[in-house]
Design an enzyme around this catalytic site. Structure first.
Site: not given
Ligand code: BES
Ligand code: ZN
Ligand code: MN
Length: 499
Positions: A270, A277, A288, A347, A351
């Protein structure tokens, strides 16, 4: 995976030669067999324990060389602490502690005399938990290195466990070992670098479960297009490596019985996509796919122990990359359900993958329940750290059962709220729903999003972003990946859904 500890069960008898492991409770309380063995040591346990300050506290140990003239060579006494308070998790940790001591001592073979003060005889389930703890502790991720790290220890370790009923212990261990192998499989998948494990390679790992009698189907991009999985495909479209959807089925229950279903987020890497990111720590996003790994490990577990239940595992496997062809913030995707989704942040991809995987699972299989696992949000790590997965559910009974299975295995969950008010946060004028809910309650709004694709099926969501990888090393895990979820869900199936 290298050098996993082998376990064998032998009849309890006065041990001879090699390393003997004995257990001591608080204030050096000993079982009768242990007391006999130690009584044979000159002066018994009191003097060496006094000198070393060993009192039988949990996790503590005392290493003794047997005096000349005895049939024993070396005795390792391991502390139990208060055994009245010991549950499954404590026995598991004990096995891990013993494994750690034997490994450090470079021992090839040891005999654990399973004799515990106040518990006579020690049952087969406890024996199996200790063995599982030892095996999980012995897991080492076999990293690709031209020069393997030097290891002057023996090539393998066999842990013999001396019990009263070897037959019952072996039977309990056969089942528990299948679960342990499932945990190790999940850890391997998460530990692998993203260039080694793309969607195709992950799908191959799922197909390998056919050896255990699991029916596996792999859907390609073309097939997913036909099914109109526009949410999952939207995430995948920026990646050079094509997506896969793996469907695993274990038919161990009655034909007439509705299956239970587990759905996993399998984002092999990811980057965040166009909403990219920051560089620091981005490598961690190789994990991920922890949800999909747990589902695959669980399928291994239920098949290996021939669970009397119909269990389905569905994993959406994609890569989230920035590219000229990548999906963008502002895009509106149409999910398999027909729901349109405004992408506000690429990101928030997990979901989207789950939206189609959940919809597909409930529509095709009409499961008794559906539980998804996903490394979904950073917000759940802020809320719960790495000690609990965030649990969301539309059903109190299922939530209660997950809570109980969590407490039994030590893979705990903490229930978080769902409500109309939170659901409102993902409304948008531009589509049926948007894929982010703003700055607050990030783990909750992600769950609200998923609920819209569970379609009133009994459902729970586990946000395992904090528990799938990266916690400090502990008694039963020395690797980055934890395999979290395999033992929890195997336990849920075993306790509530098997005849
Ligand atoms: N894979 C990430 C979440 C994650 C973060 C998992 C750190 C393990 C460790 C997910 O896809 C993500 O990026 N989520 C974002 C959502 C936001 C953009 C609404 C997040 O949590 O910042
Ligand atoms: Zn993710
Ligand atoms: Mn993500």
């Amino acid at each position: 995976m290298t050098k996993l500890t082998k376990v064998a069960f032998v009849k309890a008898a006065a041990p001879k030669g090699g390393v003997t492991v004995l257990l001591a409770g608080e204030k050096l309380a000993l079982g009768t067999l242990a007391a006999d063995v130690l009584g044979a040591l000159e002066g018994g346990l009191d003097r060496p324990a006094g000198v070393a300050g060993f009192t039988g506290k949990v996790g503590a140990s005392l290493d003794l060389v047997a005096p000349a003239g005895l049939s024993l060579d070396r005795v390792l006494v391991v502390g139990l602490g208060k055994t009245e308070e010991a549950g499954e998790e404590e026995w598991l940790k004990l096995g891990g502690t013993i494994q750690g001591l034997l490994k450090a001592a470079k021992v090839e073979k040891a005999t654990l005399v399973l004799d515990v003060p106040g518990i006579d005889p020690v049952g087969p389930e406890i024996a199996a938990q200790i063995a599982m703890g030892a095996k999980l502790r012995s897991y080492v991720y076999d990293a690709p290195k031209a020069k393997k790290p030097e290891d002057d220890g023996p090539a393998s370790l066999t842990l013999q466990i001396a019990v009263t009923d070897t037959k019952a212990a072996k039977k309990a261990w056969t089942a528990a070992e299948g679960v342990a192998d499932g945990v190790c499989l999940a850890r391997d998948l998460v530990n692998l670098p993203p260039n080694y494990l793309g969607p195709v390679e992950f799908a191959k790992a799922a197909s390998d479960l056919e050896k255990l009698g699991v029916e596996v189907e792999i859907l390609t991009e073309k097939e997913m297009k036909k099914l109109k999985m526009g949410a999952l495909l939207g995430v995948a479209q920026g990646a050079a490596r094509p997506p896969r959807l793996a469907i695993m089925r274990w038919n161990g229950g009655k034909k007439s019985e509705a299956p239970v279903a587990f759905v996993g987020k399998g984002v092999v890497f990811d980057t965040g996509g166009i909403s990219i990111k920051p560089a620091a720590g981005m490598d961690e996003m190789r994990g991920d796919m922890g949800g999909a790994a747990a589902v695959t490990g669980l399928m291994h577990a239920v098949a290996a122990r021939k669970a009397k239940a119909n269990v389905i595992g569905v994993i959406g496997i994609v890569e989230n990359m920035p590219d000229g062809n990548a999906y963008r913030p502002g895009d509106v995707l149409t999910a398999m359900s027909g729901t349109t989704i405004e992408v506000l942040n690429t990101d928030a991809e997990g979901r989207l993958v789950l939206a189609d995987a959940l919809w597909y699972t409930q529509e095709r299989f009409k499961p008794a329940f559906m539980i998804d696992l996903a490394t979904l949000t950073g917000a759940v790590i802020v809320a719960l750290g790495n000690l609990n997965a965030g649990m969301y559910s539309n059903n109190d009974e299922l939530a209660g059962r997950l809570d109980a299975a969590g407490k039994a295995t030590g893979e705990t969950v903490w229930r978080m709220p769902l409500s109309k008010g939170y659901d409102k946060l993902i409304d948008t004028p531009n589509a049926d729903v948007k894929n982010t809910g703003g700055r607050t309650a990030g783990s909750i709004t992600a769950a609200q999003f998923l609920q819209r694709f569970a379609n009133d099926v009994t459902w729970a969501h586990l946000d395992i972003a904090g528990t799938a990888f990266g916690p400090p090393k502990n008694e039963i895990n020395q690797s980055w990946a934890t395999g979290y979820g395999v033992r929890l869900l195997d336990r849920l199936v075993a306790d509530y859904y098997e005849a």
